[in-house]
Design a protein around this motif. Structure first.
Motif, short mmCIF file in Angstrom:
data_model
loop_
_atom_site.label_atom_id
_atom_site.label_comp_id
_atom_site.label_asym_id
_atom_site.label_seq_id
_atom_site.Cartn_x
_atom_site.Cartn_y
_atom_site.Cartn_z
N HIS A 80 0.83 -1.21 0.00
CA HIS A 80 0.00 0.00 0.00
C HIS A 80 0.86 1.25 0.00
N ARG A 81 1.95 1.21 -0.77
CA ARG A 81 2.83 2.36 -0.74
C ARG A 81 2.25 3.51 -1.55
N VAL A 82 2.55 4.69 -1.07
CA VAL A 82 2.10 5.89 -1.75
C VAL A 82 3.32 6.46 -2.46
N LEU A 83 3.35 6.31 -3.78
CA LEU A 83 4.58 6.56 -4.52
C LEU A 83 5.07 7.99 -4.38
N ARG A 84 4.14 8.94 -4.34
CA ARG A 84 4.59 10.34 -4.30
C ARG A 84 5.31 10.65 -2.98
N LEU A 85 5.11 9.81 -1.97
CA LEU A 85 5.83 10.00 -0.71
C LEU A 85 7.08 9.14 -0.65
N VAL A 86 6.98 7.95 -1.23
CA VAL A 86 8.09 7.00 -1.16
C VAL A 86 9.27 7.46 -2.00
N ILE A 87 8.99 7.96 -3.21
CA ILE A 87 10.07 8.27 -4.15
C ILE A 87 10.99 9.39 -3.63
N PRO A 88 10.44 10.50 -3.07
CA PRO A 88 11.37 11.50 -2.53
C PRO A 88 12.27 10.95 -1.42
N THR A 89 11.76 9.98 -0.64
CA THR A 89 12.57 9.47 0.47
C THR A 89 13.75 8.63 -0.02
N LEU A 90 13.74 8.22 -1.29
CA LEU A 90 14.90 7.50 -1.82
C LEU A 90 16.13 8.42 -1.83
N GLY A 91 15.86 9.72 -1.98
CA GLY A 91 16.95 10.69 -1.94
C GLY A 91 17.79 10.72 -3.21
N PHE A 92 17.25 10.26 -4.33
CA PHE A 92 17.99 10.29 -5.59
C PHE A 92 18.00 11.71 -6.15
N PRO A 93 19.00 12.04 -6.96
CA PRO A 93 19.05 13.38 -7.56
C PRO A 93 17.75 13.71 -8.30
N GLU A 94 17.24 14.90 -8.09
CA GLU A 94 15.93 15.22 -8.64
C GLU A 94 15.94 16.56 -9.36
N ALA A 95 14.94 16.72 -10.19
CA ALA A 95 14.74 17.98 -10.89
C ALA A 95 13.23 18.16 -11.04
N GLU A 96 12.83 19.30 -11.53
CA GLU A 96 11.38 19.47 -11.70
C GLU A 96 11.05 20.27 -12.95
N VAL A 97 9.83 20.05 -13.40
CA VAL A 97 9.32 20.76 -14.56
C VAL A 97 7.93 21.25 -14.18
N GLY A 98 7.70 22.55 -14.36
CA GLY A 98 6.40 23.09 -14.00
C GLY A 98 5.38 22.83 -15.11
N TYR A 99 4.15 22.64 -14.75
CA TYR A 99 3.12 22.51 -15.78
C TYR A 99 1.79 22.98 -15.22
N ARG A 100 0.90 23.28 -16.12
CA ARG A 100 -0.41 23.76 -15.72
C ARG A 100 -1.37 22.58 -15.74
N ARG A 101 -2.03 22.35 -14.62
CA ARG A 101 -2.93 21.21 -14.53
C ARG A 101 -4.24 21.56 -15.22
N ASP A 102 -4.60 20.74 -16.18
CA ASP A 102 -5.80 21.01 -16.96
C ASP A 102 -7.04 20.41 -16.33
N HIS A 103 -8.17 20.71 -16.93
CA HIS A 103 -9.41 20.04 -16.58
C HIS A 103 -9.33 18.59 -17.04
N ARG A 104 -10.05 17.72 -16.38
CA ARG A 104 -10.23 16.37 -16.89
C ARG A 104 -10.92 16.51 -18.25
N ALA A 105 -10.35 15.88 -19.29
CA ALA A 105 -10.85 16.12 -20.64
C ALA A 105 -12.24 15.52 -20.88
N ALA A 106 -12.54 14.40 -20.23
CA ALA A 106 -13.86 13.78 -20.35
C ALA A 106 -14.02 12.79 -19.20
#
Ligand code: UDP
Ligand code: MG
Length: 337
Positions: free
Chosen positions: A177-203
């Motif tokens: 029952h791991r929650v990936l968005r929490l588990v992955i940062p705890t690995l501590g691997f080199p990271e980067a980010e890309v900003g994006y605009r969250r859209d509406h659900r298309a359908a």
């Protein structure tokens, strides 16, 4: 040939959005100029999703369909995709076009240029989410930061690109029952980010009703922090101080000649503390339950069908590549000992 990038897409009852999604994703990936695969994880859909996927399978050679036996949830579906993806880079993206596929190319460029192991898609603008979604999301991240520390990225969901090493590390985790968005940062691997605009659900409509959100929150809290267990200790100390003060008050009143009579105060105190004890027991139970589930090592999903294994030999992985397991696989490596 090993794909340069695998794109893992969990989908549950996405018949309405699927054609639009394919229409937008395919040109983006074709335009990257690298070998790729799309791992569509059908999370036990009960609508036309599997039928549509079969249709797309015929005309899109890079598509691969992994169908789970039953609806196992967003995180389990992503886990299924991660343990089956073969690429050097692996991206995960929602099927509803809230995460724009066009950003994938930028993620790949950033990952390669900065030699990052994880490239997070960070939402620069959530104005397209409903007020309810935004406030629950804000509550979720605030709670997680309060108990889990500041390492957590606000507004980074499950839209991200990961290196092979990262995915291997995630696949090797025994956690249930791991929650990936929490588990992955705890690995501590080199990271980067890309900003994006969250859209509406298309359908279609959201596949995240309140009970699934609550489950995600509970999994996140218990999977990430021991702070709730300490609540009992704090409650106990507070209760002790309160009881001592009450005792002193009762003794002083008695000496002063007006002993306290009262059924109400006794009942309120007893009932209040009984409730607190039950609360603490319940919290303890959540953790014990997780230990139990991990001990049982039952898979969180079963694969019912994998188009790669059903495909003619020329589309299968070559002999020196690890072939995907034919049978049901867990996101945990079997019973350990
Ligand atoms: N999803 C899934 N299994 C589930 C629920 C959702 O695979 O049990 C998928 C869904 O098809 C979508 C992604 O997870 O691709 C995110 O779900 P959704 O967009 O409904 O969530 P929201 O954006 O409303 O939080
Ligand atoms: Mg969505």
């Amino acid at each position: 040939m090993t794909p340069h990038i695998s794109v893992v897409v969990p989908m549950y009852n996405e018949q309405d959005v699927l054609p639009l999604f394919v229409q937008r994703l395919r040109p983006v990936l074709d335009g990257l100029g690298v070998a790729y695969e799309v791992v569509a994880v059908d999370d036990g859909s009960a609508d036309q999703t599997p039928v549509l996927l079969q249709r797309f399978l015929r005309e899109w050679p890079q598509l691969r369909v992994v169908r789970l036996r039953a609806n196992s949830g967003h995180q389990a579906a992503i886990s299924a995709g991660l343990s089956n993806a073969r690429g050097d880079w692996i991206a995960t993206i929602d099927a509803d076009l809230q995460d724009p596929p066009e950003v994938l190319g930028e993620m790949l460029t950033v990952g390669e240029a900065q030699q990052a192991d994880v490239v997070y898609g960070v939402r620069t603008d959530r104005s397209t989410d409903s007020a309810f979604k935004r406030s629950t999301a804000r509550g979720f991240y605030t709670l997680m930061r309060a108990i889990g520390g500041s390492g957590l990225r606000m507004d980074a969901g499950d839209f991200r690109l990961m290196s092979r090493a990262t995915v291997d590390a995630v696949n090797a985790l025994p956690e249930h029952h791991r929650v990936l968005r929490l588990v992955i940062p705890t690995l501590g691997f080199p990271e980067a980010e890309v900003g994006y605009r969250r859209d509406h659900r298309a359908a279609g409509t959201s596949k995240y009703p309140l009970h699934k959100m609550l489950k995600l929150t509970l999994d996140s809290v218990t999977g990430f922090s021991l702070a709730p267990l300490r609540l009992a200790t704090w409650f106990g100390m507070g209760g002790f101080v309160l009881a001592a003060a009450l005792l002193a008050y009762a003794v002083i009143s008695k000496i002063a000649g007006n002993p306290i009579s009262g059924w109400t105060s006794t009942v309120v105190i007893v009932a209040g503390f009984a409730a607190l004890q039950l609360l603490c027991l319940g919290i303890l139970g959540e953790y014990v339950g997780r230990i139990y589930a991990t001990q049982q090592a039952r898979p969180t999903y079963y694969v019912a069908y994998d188009s790669l294994l059903a495909a003619p030999p020329e589309r299968r992985p070559v002999a020196d590549e690890p072939a995907a397991p034919a049978r049901a696989t867990a996101d945990v490596p079997g019973p350990r000992g």
